[in-house]
Design a protein around this motif. Structure first.
Motif, PDB file in Angstrom:
ATOM      1  N   THR A  43     101.208  74.758  35.998  1.00  0.00           N
ATOM      2  CA  THR A  43     100.436  73.838  35.203  1.00  0.00           C
ATOM      3  C   THR A  43      99.202  73.312  36.416  1.00  0.00           C
ATOM      4  N   ALA A  44     100.047  72.803  37.667  1.00  0.00           N
ATOM      5  CA  ALA A  44      99.000  72.132  38.537  1.00  0.00           C
ATOM      6  C   ALA A  44      97.978  73.265  38.777  1.00  0.00           C
ATOM      7  N   GLU A  45      98.375  74.510  39.400  1.00  0.00           N
ATOM      8  CA  GLU A  45      97.397  75.438  39.432  1.00  0.00           C
ATOM      9  C   GLU A  45      96.297  75.686  38.665  1.00  0.00           C
ATOM     10  N   THR A  46      96.729  75.756  37.197  1.00  0.00           N
ATOM     11  CA  THR A  46      95.761  76.027  36.127  1.00  0.00           C
ATOM     12  C   THR A  46      94.752  75.117  36.240  1.00  0.00           C
ATOM     13  N   LEU A  47      95.174  73.704  36.314  1.00  0.00           N
ATOM     14  CA  LEU A  47      94.130  72.680  36.187  1.00  0.00           C
ATOM     15  C   LEU A  47      93.344  72.678  37.313  1.00  0.00           C
ATOM     16  N   LEU A  48      94.054  72.650  38.425  1.00  0.00           N
ATOM     17  CA  LEU A  48      92.990  72.776  39.828  1.00  0.00           C
ATOM     18  C   LEU A  48      91.865  74.113  39.565  1.00  0.00           C
ATOM     19  N   GLN A  49      92.216  75.186  38.956  1.00  0.00           N
ATOM     20  CA  GLN A  49      91.201  76.288  38.755  1.00  0.00           C
ATOM     21  C   GLN A  49      90.325  75.720  37.844  1.00  0.00           C
ATOM     22  N   LEU A  50      90.523  75.015  36.712  1.00  0.00           N
ATOM     23  CA  LEU A  50      89.550  74.381  35.610  1.00  0.00           C
ATOM     24  C   LEU A  50      88.677  73.331  36.333  1.00  0.00           C
ATOM     25  N   MET A  51      89.218  72.664  37.311  1.00  0.00           N
ATOM     26  CA  MET A  51      88.221  71.723  37.611  1.00  0.00           C
ATOM     27  C   MET A  51      87.130  72.056  38.477  1.00  0.00           C
ATOM     28  N   GLU A  52      85.981  71.505  38.565  1.00  0.00           N
ATOM     29  CA  GLU A  52      84.835  71.767  39.564  1.00  0.00           C
ATOM     30  C   GLU A  52      85.314  72.012  40.878  1.00  0.00           C
ATOM     31  N   PRO A  53      84.813  73.224  41.581  1.00  0.00           N
ATOM     32  CA  PRO A  53      85.379  73.397  42.707  1.00  0.00           C
ATOM     33  C   PRO A  53      85.317  72.106  43.962  1.00  0.00           C
ATOM     34  N   GLU A  54      84.224  71.436  43.767  1.00  0.00           N
ATOM     35  CA  GLU A  54      84.303  70.402  44.920  1.00  0.00           C
ATOM     36  C   GLU A  54      85.186  69.398  44.754  1.00  0.00           C
ATOM     37  N   GLU A  55      85.477  69.145  43.420  1.00  0.00           N
ATOM     38  CA  GLU A  55      86.356  68.118  43.255  1.00  0.00           C
ATOM     39  C   GLU A  55      87.923  68.773  43.387  1.00  0.00           C
ATOM     40  N   ALA A  56      88.234  69.813  42.809  1.00  0.00           N
ATOM     41  CA  ALA A  56      89.296  70.575  43.387  1.00  0.00           C
ATOM     42  C   ALA A  56      89.546  70.701  44.816  1.00  0.00           C
ATOM     43  N   GLU A  57      88.644  70.893  45.464  1.00  0.00           N
ATOM     44  CA  GLU A  57      88.630  70.937  47.274  1.00  0.00           C
ATOM     45  C   GLU A  57      89.181  69.705  47.624  1.00  0.00           C
ATOM     46  N   ASP A  58      88.727  68.830  46.997  1.00  0.00           N
ATOM     47  CA  ASP A  58      89.230  67.280  47.555  1.00  0.00           C
ATOM     48  C   ASP A  58      90.572  67.074  47.194  1.00  0.00           C
ATOM     49  N   VAL A  59      91.072  67.491  46.193  1.00  0.00           N
ATOM     50  CA  VAL A  59      92.415  67.288  45.601  1.00  0.00           C
ATOM     51  C   VAL A  59      93.112  68.306  46.403  1.00  0.00           C
ATOM     52  N   ARG A  60      92.986  69.203  46.598  1.00  0.00           N
ATOM     53  CA  ARG A  60      93.650  70.298  47.429  1.00  0.00           C
ATOM     54  C   ARG A  60      93.808  69.674  48.824  1.00  0.00           C
ATOM     55  N   ARG A  61      93.002  69.184  49.559  1.00  0.00           N
ATOM     56  CA  ARG A  61      92.888  68.607  50.744  1.00  0.00           C
ATOM     57  C   ARG A  61      94.043  67.501  50.924  1.00  0.00           C
ATOM     58  N   LEU A  62      93.757  66.408  49.955  1.00  0.00           N
ATOM     59  CA  LEU A  62      94.672  65.470  49.755  1.00  0.00           C
ATOM     60  C   LEU A  62      96.402  65.742  49.700  1.00  0.00           C
ATOM     61  N   MET A  63      96.303  66.981  48.622  1.00  0.00           N
ATOM     62  CA  MET A  63      97.704  67.413  48.382  1.00  0.00           C
ATOM     63  C   MET A  63      98.561  68.118  49.955  1.00  0.00           C
ATOM     64  N   SER A  64      97.604  68.274  50.834  1.00  0.00           N
ATOM     65  CA  SER A  64      98.173  69.039  52.001  1.00  0.00           C
ATOM     66  C   SER A  64      98.766  68.011  52.938  1.00  0.00           C
ATOM     67  N   TYR A  65      98.575  66.781  52.680  1.00  0.00           N
ATOM     68  CA  TYR A  65      99.054  65.915  53.706  1.00  0.00           C
ATOM     69  C   TYR A  65     100.542  65.429  53.177  1.00  0.00           C
ATOM     70  N   GLU A  66     101.395  64.971  54.028  1.00  0.00           N
ATOM     71  CA  GLU A  66     102.638  64.263  53.509  1.00  0.00           C
ATOM     72  C   GLU A  66     102.399  63.191  52.803  1.00  0.00           C
ATOM     73  N   GLU A  67     103.243  62.791  51.812  1.00  0.00           N
ATOM     74  CA  GLU A  67     103.037  61.873  50.816  1.00  0.00           C
ATOM     75  C   GLU A  67     102.775  60.450  51.385  1.00  0.00           C
ATOM     76  N   HIS A  68     103.767  59.940  52.416  1.00  0.00           N
ATOM     77  CA  HIS A  68     103.899  58.681  52.983  1.00  0.00           C
ATOM     78  C   HIS A  68     103.053  58.559  54.367  1.00  0.00           C
ATOM     79  N   THR A  69     101.822  59.113  54.139  1.00  0.00           N
ATOM     80  CA  THR A  69     100.935  58.766  55.363  1.00  0.00           C
ATOM     81  C   THR A  69      99.690  58.660  54.875  1.00  0.00           C
ATOM     82  N   ALA A  70      98.948  58.235  56.066  1.00  0.00           N
ATOM     83  CA  ALA A  70      97.453  57.886  55.792  1.00  0.00           C
ATOM     84  C   ALA A  70      96.610  58.753  54.920  1.00  0.00           C
ATOM     85  N   GLY A  71      96.958  60.191  55.534  1.00  0.00           N
ATOM     86  CA  GLY A  71      96.181  61.394  54.571  1.00  0.00           C
ATOM     87  C   GLY A  71      96.752  61.473  53.206  1.00  0.00           C
ATOM     88  N   GLY A  72      97.939  61.340  53.062  1.00  0.00           N
ATOM     89  CA  GLY A  72      98.553  61.424  51.752  1.00  0.00           C
ATOM     90  C   GLY A  72      98.101  60.170  50.597  1.00  0.00           C
TER      91      GLY A  72
END
Length: 426
Positions: free
Chosen positions: A253-282
């Motif tokens: 479901t997550a991947e489907t929604l990311l594919q449907l989002m505007e590329p720039e918006e999805a890129e920001d979200v993917r970048r944030l998801m790449s960080y550990e949750e309990h960190t500044a990046g997360g």
């Protein structure tokens, strides 16, 4: 209740302040609780759902109300500060009765309920006596339909609902609420009603409300939307909140929604998801106020005045070398809003920088973020990568969201006030 009118239209009570006899504010009305009765008897009004400080909803029985009108409500006696929980036999007026489609018995005409009148019966109970309807067929419901009032006994259609129910008039009654307050109202409604309200909100308003809801509610509401609209709503959310929500969804479901989002918006979200949750990046946001050093103080102040910015995000302007989209060029420094307010509007923002604050790294822990904000008395701080490029900003709001227990939105703040009115609900 000698100072009260004998008939009150309930939609006008939404958000009305409730005071104790000393004139101190108790809270604001968020709904009314009624019991539907058989044989055409008018519903009895049991009491008010009042939001008190700390965003907790409590129940105030009508027996505690000494004065009620469209301007204020006065209560007497002790009020029970226990969180309100709707019982199976109870119905919420705003949440479950407004926007209901009903039928006038004599003519068979249908209409949507947009308001109700309650009045004081001879036995001193408050009852719902009249219903304000907007008439028309299913295809003709709208603001231009004929409107009039009918007696409660002359309508039918308030059996437990199974068919879809709109939310136009409920939202009209609650339109002045802040997103956090509307989220609190939605959280207390049955899942079916929540979905109907979510369907009636526009994407931006729904995104604001979702950001204020517990994760369980977010997932339930988003899951009830079609994929295209769910993606649109995620685009309206701040990237960090969208990333947190998408992380709670099944991977497909997550991947489907990311594919449907505007590329720039999805890129920001993917970048944030790449960080550990309990960190500044997360926990950081990728949308702080970012300007080049040749921008003017007037430019900076115009950006921080944007209504959609939270106070913590508006507190700092991040000055970088181009490009200005994260990851940006090299971070030069930050400009505090208090300093900006003291400078001539025509001056360059690059001349008003604080360059002494060490930025955070994406892998900085919660403890390190908290220590950093406390040490420098900040409400926000930059986060940079190994090349000193700005990748986002952490605010004190983000930090608190991660430091507080997961169910903090459901946990009321300590409040004064004891007493028990629950046994007065019939």
């Amino acid at each position: 209740m000698s100072t009260s009118p004998t008939r009150v239209f309930v939609a006008r009570l939404a958000g009305v302040q409730v005071f104790d006899p000393a004139g101190d504010q108790v809270g604001k009305i968020r709904d009314l609780v009624v019991v539907l009765r058989p044989s055409g008897l008018p519903p009895r009004v049991l009491g008010l759902v009042v939001e008190v400080f700390g965003r907790r909803s409590i129940f105030v029985p009508m027996t505690r109300v000494t004065s009620i009108d469209s301007g204020q409500v006065i209560t007497t006696g002790l009020v029970n500060m226990r969180r309100f929980e709707q019982r199976p036999t109870e119905t919420l007026v705003f949440g479950q009765m407004l926007d209901r489609r009903v039928t006038i018995r004599e003519s068979g005409a249908q209409g949507l309920v947009y308001d109700m009148a309650m009045e004081l019966a001879r036995n001193r109970d408050w009852v719902i006596s009249r219903v304000a309807l907007q008439e028309g067929t299913a295809k003709r419901f709208g603001r231009r339909g004929q409107t009039h009032q009918v007696e409660w006994r002359d309508i039918e259609g308030f059996a437990p609902p199974e068919e879809a129910q709109g939310a136009t008039h409920l939202l009209a009654a609650l339109e002045e609420m802040r997103p956090a307050d509307l989220a609190h109202v939605i959280h207390d409604l049955p899942p079916k009603r929540r979905g109907e309200i979510a369907a009636a909100l526009n994407d931006e308003r729904l995104a604001d409300v979702l950001e204020e809801l517990p994760e369980e509610d977010q997932v339930q509401i988003l899951g009830a939307l079609d994929s295209e609209r769910a993606a649109d709503v995620l685009e309206e959310m701040s990237p960090d909140d969208a990333a947190d929500l998408i992380a709670e969804l099944p991977p497909e479901t997550a991947e489907t929604l990311l594919q449907l989002m505007e590329p720039e918006e999805a890129e920001d979200v993917r970048r944030l998801m790449s960080y550990e949750e309990h960190t500044a990046g997360g926990m950081m946001t990728t949308e702080p106020v970012i300007l080049p050093p040749d921008a003017t103080i007037a430019d900076a102040l115009a950006h921080v005045r944007q209504a959609e910015l939270s106070p913590s995000l508006a507190a700092l302007v991040y000055v970088v070398r181009p490009p200005l989209e994260p990851p940006t060029g090299r971070l030069i420094g930050v400009a505090h809003i208090q300093r900006l307010l003291r400078e001539p509007p025509s001056s360059l923002v690059g001349a008003a920088l604080d360059t002494d604050i060490e930025p955070l790294r994406p892998d900085s822990t919660l403890e390190e973020v908290a220590r950093h904000l406390a040490t420098y008395n900040l409400v926000a701080a930059p986060v940079v990568d190994e090349d000193n490029r700005l990748v986002g900003a952490v605010t004190v709001d983000d930090l608190l969201d991660h430091l507080l227990p997961e169910n903090w939105r459901d946990t009321p703040a300590p409040l004064r006030g004891l007493g028990d009115g629950r046994n007065l609900r019939g």
